[in-house]
Design an enzyme around this catalytic site. Sequence first.
Site, mmCIF file in Angstrom:
data_model
loop_
_atom_site.group_PDB
_atom_site.id
_atom_site.type_symbol
_atom_site.label_atom_id
_atom_site.label_comp_id
_atom_site.label_asym_id
_atom_site.label_seq_id
_atom_site.Cartn_x
_atom_site.Cartn_y
_atom_site.Cartn_z
ATOM 1 N N ASP A 1 -9.836 2.914 2.425
ATOM 2 C CA ASP A 1 -9.931 2.133 3.673
ATOM 3 C C ASP A 1 -10.559 2.954 4.804
ATOM 4 O OD1 ASP A 1 -8.819 -0.312 2.813
ATOM 5 O OD2 ASP A 1 -6.782 0.429 3.114
ATOM 6 N N LYS B 1 0.804 -1.236 0.000
ATOM 7 C CA LYS B 1 0.000 0.000 0.000
ATOM 8 C C LYS B 1 0.839 1.290 0.000
ATOM 9 C CE LYS B 1 -4.109 -1.979 2.129
ATOM 10 N NZ LYS B 1 -5.182 -1.819 3.113
#
Length: 277
Positions: free
Chosen positions: A102, A66
């Site tokens: 997220d 990420k």
Amino acid sequence: MKQIYGVIGDPISHSMSPDMHNDAFTDQELEAYYNAFHVRPDHLEDAVKGMKAIGVKGFNITVPHKTAIIPFLDQVDELAAAIGAVNTVKYENGQFIGYNTDGLGFVAGLKEELHESLIEKRTLIIGAGGAARGIYYSLVSEGIREIDIANRTVSRAQQIIIENPYEAKSNSLTIQAAAERLNEYDLIINTTSIGMKPNVDEMPISLQHLRNDAFVSDIIYNPLETKFLSEAKKKGASIQNGLPMFIHQGALAFRIWTGVEPNIERMKAIVLKKLGG
Ligand code: ATR
């Protein structure tokens, strides 16, 4: 020809994203297919270049890529840049653009359950890893003003607060100090992996001083109810597991890629079935 989407990670075989997105593509009658790709860290740059070369329209990024992916993208949106992590990439006009859904997925899931305004909630985040960064910056970007971070390594919590580009009143704390003043918080969020299978008897913080009107959230969804949540429920608090965050991060990515709102209930049902729930 179907458009290609996917998720890259290492490991990746456990990912529930292909089931969730492929069902949403079918449901929305979109000619698209979503695949899981196992990409090891030393192949990340090649994988990103390759995906652009073959015309991939969008993809998710999971552990451990990420943050590492950022230098290989053409642009990163403001929130993802603040978080320092990207979980969603969209292809647009020859460019790969990075987003982070997220934390916003967490906020969307929270809003489903918490019907009052979020802004007044005194909030405690437990943990200071990537998940905590996403949730902290998303909550402050949504207007939460009083939000503390407790972590085993307090300096990591402090770092998130120092780098915050938004306005908020925040303290970094040890887990012990946070436990002692737990009755000050309306909203308590575990972002650590403590309590995740197979370590189901572990808890990230003592709940001795939890108020019975608090809202307690855990980003873990395996098990669906961690010990942290079941203990909070015993004390009368409202609880939420990590499933809404997972579903909504996916739904937000789907919207970024297609401009279409997927059916959230359908996504939830697919994931629950996959979890055996
Ligand atoms: P993620 O990106 O999934 O958030 P991470 O960056 O590895 O993962 O962060 C994990 C978080 O859980 C950190 O806050 C970590 O605490 P440290 O910063 O002190 O390492 C916390 N954590 C994980 N296992 C822990 C344990 N056994 N006890 C206390 N904290 C733990």
